[in-house]
Design a protein around this motif. Structure first.
Motif, PDB file in Angstrom:
ATOM      1  N   VAL A  55      33.154  33.494  20.284  1.00  0.00           N
ATOM      2  CA  VAL A  55      32.462  34.520  19.508  1.00  0.00           C
ATOM      3  C   VAL A  55      31.309  33.919  18.718  1.00  0.00           C
ATOM      4  N   VAL A  59      29.021  36.579  13.013  1.00  0.00           N
ATOM      5  CA  VAL A  59      29.226  37.887  13.628  1.00  0.00           C
ATOM      6  C   VAL A  59      29.372  38.916  12.519  1.00  0.00           C
ATOM      7  N   ALA A  89      37.038  38.987  17.594  1.00  0.00           N
ATOM      8  CA  ALA A  89      35.748  39.515  17.133  1.00  0.00           C
ATOM      9  C   ALA A  89      35.928  40.645  16.130  1.00  0.00           C
TER      10      ALA A  89
END
Length: 129
Positions: A55, A59, A89
């Motif tokens: 990931v 994020v 995520a």
């Protein structure tokens, strides 16, 4: 994201090194060593670190959806990796734990972890291009 013990980060780095070398047997052995030392929880922590590698950092917090055409036709391990990384995520540790437990119960966990390691390596290689 969920904090993991420092040993898990070191173990994940070792798994990545072995996967980068293309040594699948050594990757499996590394996970087995983690389980022997730290139990299944230790293997989960290493898997969570590998998902973090895929990931990446920075994020944005929010709800992420899985964009994987024909995922239901993919093999068990591929579907598992996609869903496990999606759980990471989304900062959804409970789903990650449920997926991990299901793969363990289904006898698919070793293959799933090997596919996860391979996917993490593929992600790292793609980023370095």
């Amino acid at each position: 994201m969920v904090e993991v013990p420092p040993d898990a980060v070191d173990d994940a780095a070792q798994v990545l090194r072995l996967a980068l070398d293309g040594d699948s047997d050594a990757v499996v052995d590394a996970f087995d060593a983690v389980v022997d030392r730290s139990g299944v929880v230790g293997a989960y922590d290493v898997a969570w670190c590998l998902a973090a590698t895929m990931v990446g950092e920075g994020v944005p917090v929010g709800r992420w959806t899985l964009d994987f055409p024909d995922i239901d036709e993919a093999g068990y391990d591929t579907r598992w990796v996609a869903r496990f990384v999606s759980a990471y995520a989304n900062s959804d540790a409970s789903t990650g734990e449920a997926l991990f437990g299901a793969a363990l119960a289904d006898g698919q966990l070793p293959e799933c972890l090997l596919t996860l390691a391979g996917s993490a390596v593929a992600t790292l290689r793609r980023r370095s291009q």
